[in-house]
Design a protein around this motif. Sequence first.
Motif, PDB file in Angstrom:
ATOM      1  N   LYS A  83       0.815  -1.213   0.000  1.00  0.00           N
ATOM      2  CA  LYS A  83       0.000   0.000   0.000  1.00  0.00           C
ATOM      3  C   LYS A  83       0.853   1.269   0.000  1.00  0.00           C
ATOM      4  CE  LYS A  83      -3.999  -2.092   2.294  1.00  0.00           C
ATOM      5  NZ  LYS A  83      -4.949  -2.003   3.435  1.00  0.00           N
ATOM      6  N   SER A  84       2.171   1.111   0.067  1.00  0.00           N
ATOM      7  CA  SER A  84       3.044   2.283   0.078  1.00  0.00           C
ATOM      8  C   SER A  84       3.086   2.926  -1.305  1.00  0.00           C
ATOM      9  CB  SER A  84       4.460   1.892   0.503  1.00  0.00           C
ATOM     10  OG  SER A  84       5.060   1.071  -0.489  1.00  0.00           O
ATOM     11  N   GLU A  85       3.373   4.213  -1.340  1.00  0.00           N
ATOM     12  CA  GLU A  85       3.403   4.938  -2.612  1.00  0.00           C
ATOM     13  C   GLU A  85       4.521   4.421  -3.513  1.00  0.00           C
ATOM     14  OE1 GLU A  85       2.007   7.540  -5.469  1.00  0.00           O
ATOM     15  OE2 GLU A  85       1.113   6.933  -3.560  1.00  0.00           O
ATOM     16  N   GLY A  86       5.679   4.092  -2.911  1.00  0.00           N
ATOM     17  CA  GLY A  86       6.783   3.567  -3.709  1.00  0.00           C
ATOM     18  C   GLY A  86       6.420   2.270  -4.401  1.00  0.00           C
ATOM     19  N   TYR A  87       5.727   1.386  -3.685  1.00  0.00           N
ATOM     20  CA  TYR A  87       5.305   0.108  -4.264  1.00  0.00           C
ATOM     21  C   TYR A  87       4.320   0.341  -5.405  1.00  0.00           C
ATOM     22  CZ  TYR A  87       3.793  -4.770  -4.482  1.00  0.00           C
ATOM     23  OH  TYR A  87       3.519  -6.049  -4.911  1.00  0.00           O
ATOM     24  N   LYS A  88       3.352   1.221  -5.185  1.00  0.00           N
ATOM     25  CA  LYS A  88       2.344   1.486  -6.209  1.00  0.00           C
ATOM     26  C   LYS A  88       2.980   2.059  -7.477  1.00  0.00           C
ATOM     27  CE  LYS A  88      -1.368   2.431  -2.863  1.00  0.00           C
ATOM     28  NZ  LYS A  88      -2.242   3.502  -2.312  1.00  0.00           N
ATOM     29  N   ARG A  89       3.952   2.929  -7.301  1.00  0.00           N
ATOM     30  CA  ARG A  89       4.609   3.541  -8.453  1.00  0.00           C
ATOM     31  C   ARG A  89       5.431   2.516  -9.223  1.00  0.00           C
ATOM     32  NH1 ARG A  89       5.417   9.251  -8.658  1.00  0.00           N
ATOM     33  NH2 ARG A  89       4.057  10.322  -7.177  1.00  0.00           N
ATOM     34  N   LYS A  90       6.129   1.650  -8.511  1.00  0.00           N
ATOM     35  CA  LYS A  90       6.888   0.591  -9.183  1.00  0.00           C
ATOM     36  C   LYS A  90       5.947  -0.337  -9.935  1.00  0.00           C
ATOM     37  CE  LYS A  90      10.132  -2.590 -10.018  1.00  0.00           C
ATOM     38  NZ  LYS A  90      11.403  -2.464 -10.724  1.00  0.00           N
ATOM     39  N   LEU A  91       4.828  -0.665  -9.347  1.00  0.00           N
ATOM     40  CA  LEU A  91       3.859  -1.535  -9.993  1.00  0.00           C
ATOM     41  C   LEU A  91       3.368  -0.906 -11.300  1.00  0.00           C
ATOM     42  CD1 LEU A  91       2.033  -4.028 -10.039  1.00  0.00           C
ATOM     43  CD2 LEU A  91       0.421  -2.782  -8.578  1.00  0.00           C
ATOM     44  N   SER A  92       3.030   0.359 -11.259  1.00  0.00           N
ATOM     45  CA  SER A  92       2.577   1.059 -12.460  1.00  0.00           C
ATOM     46  C   SER A  92       3.683   1.089 -13.512  1.00  0.00           C
ATOM     47  CB  SER A  92       2.148   2.481 -12.100  1.00  0.00           C
ATOM     48  OG  SER A  92       1.769   3.203 -13.245  1.00  0.00           O
ATOM     49  N   TRP A  93       4.916   1.334 -13.065  1.00  0.00           N
ATOM     50  CA  TRP A  93       6.073   1.338 -13.966  1.00  0.00           C
ATOM     51  C   TRP A  93       6.238  -0.024 -14.631  1.00  0.00           C
ATOM     52  CZ3 TRP A  93      10.650  -1.361 -14.277  1.00  0.00           C
ATOM     53  CH2 TRP A  93      11.681  -0.797 -15.033  1.00  0.00           C
ATOM     54  N   LEU A  94       6.125  -1.095 -13.840  1.00  0.00           N
ATOM     55  CA  LEU A  94       6.286  -2.450 -14.377  1.00  0.00           C
ATOM     56  C   LEU A  94       5.244  -2.776 -15.442  1.00  0.00           C
ATOM     57  CD1 LEU A  94       7.075  -4.890 -11.421  1.00  0.00           C
ATOM     58  CD2 LEU A  94       8.451  -4.506 -13.477  1.00  0.00           C
ATOM     59  N   LEU A  95       4.020  -2.404 -15.194  1.00  0.00           N
ATOM     60  CA  LEU A  95       2.949  -2.737 -16.139  1.00  0.00           C
ATOM     61  C   LEU A  95       3.223  -2.120 -17.508  1.00  0.00           C
ATOM     62  CD1 LEU A  95      -0.134  -2.372 -13.773  1.00  0.00           C
ATOM     63  CD2 LEU A  95       0.800  -4.496 -14.717  1.00  0.00           C
TER      64      LEU A  95
ATOM     65  N   PRO B  19      11.386   0.992  -6.094  1.00  0.00           N
ATOM     66  CA  PRO B  19      10.318   1.459  -5.197  1.00  0.00           C
ATOM     67  C   PRO B  19      10.809   2.271  -4.010  1.00  0.00           C
ATOM     68  CG  PRO B  19      10.718  -0.875  -4.871  1.00  0.00           C
ATOM     69  CD  PRO B  19      11.514  -0.475  -6.075  1.00  0.00           C
ATOM     70  N   TYR B  20      12.125   2.250  -3.746  1.00  0.00           N
ATOM     71  CA  TYR B  20      12.654   2.995  -2.612  1.00  0.00           C
ATOM     72  C   TYR B  20      12.932   4.459  -2.959  1.00  0.00           C
ATOM     73  CZ  TYR B  20      13.293  -1.696  -0.733  1.00  0.00           C
ATOM     74  OH  TYR B  20      13.072  -2.989  -0.306  1.00  0.00           O
ATOM     75  N   ILE B  21      12.842   4.811  -4.223  1.00  0.00           N
ATOM     76  CA  ILE B  21      13.171   6.169  -4.650  1.00  0.00           C
ATOM     77  C   ILE B  21      12.178   7.191  -4.121  1.00  0.00           C
ATOM     78  CG2 ILE B  21      13.260   7.652  -6.694  1.00  0.00           C
ATOM     79  CD1 ILE B  21      14.705   5.382  -8.151  1.00  0.00           C
TER      80      ILE B  21
END
Length: 253
Positions: free
Chosen positions: A25-37, A183-185
Amino acid sequence: MLEIVDVTADNVHEKGFFCMRSKPKSEGYKRKLSWLLKRFEEGLKLKVIEEDGQPKGFIEYLPIEHAWRTVEGENYLFIHCLWIVGRSKGKGYGKLLLNECLDDARRSHKSGVAIMTSSQTWLADQQYFIKNGFELVDHAPPSFELLVHRFDDKPHPVFIHGWEDRAAAYSEGITVFASDQCPYIYDAIATILEVAEERNLQANVIHLESAQNAKQAVSAYGVFNVTFNGKLLTYHPVHKRELNKLLDQALQL
């Protein structure tokens, strides 16, 4: 039981992408997920090695034309990350994942596989890859190396040099160049902006939207760089204390 799982757009919500798996649910995780897709559409491959259903490491790679590092080349695969966690190191899991990438490259009729290494960062050390058939072909400051595993005699990839000149264009205050590849960025940016405000320093964040943006970065590590008054300050996330120390040193020069 040992299993290598292909993470795709169809199962990434279930399997995750290894990093920050406990904080979906963290913002870093969500952004990485969107990037991966988006990157899956460009040919990115993500493979996670599991032991009895528990993830122990992963490899992320894609065609070098779409690599988020300051590299250029043709018909190569490029490894962004190869990581085995803690006590799982030394069991041969890394080699299994590396062989998956090499086999994929051969099946795809690629000219080889490339990776950026460093002995002074979180990246893998070059000696591991040299032992597995890679060769050193280029260097980048302050401590990066470009290695390739060739399948033919076609030209190998190289770094896109000129980092200092690119950094010099950002001569006022702090400039952060950031992508969502790691995701840590996201948290690292928040730390930098907080320190900049505390020290009354001008700060600007430039979000890297494409691999082509990353290929013109101010260090070989294309997805995260911080400059201060036109010079590279850091290329990896740092804590407040370390960031303040780096700024103090830069102001004394």
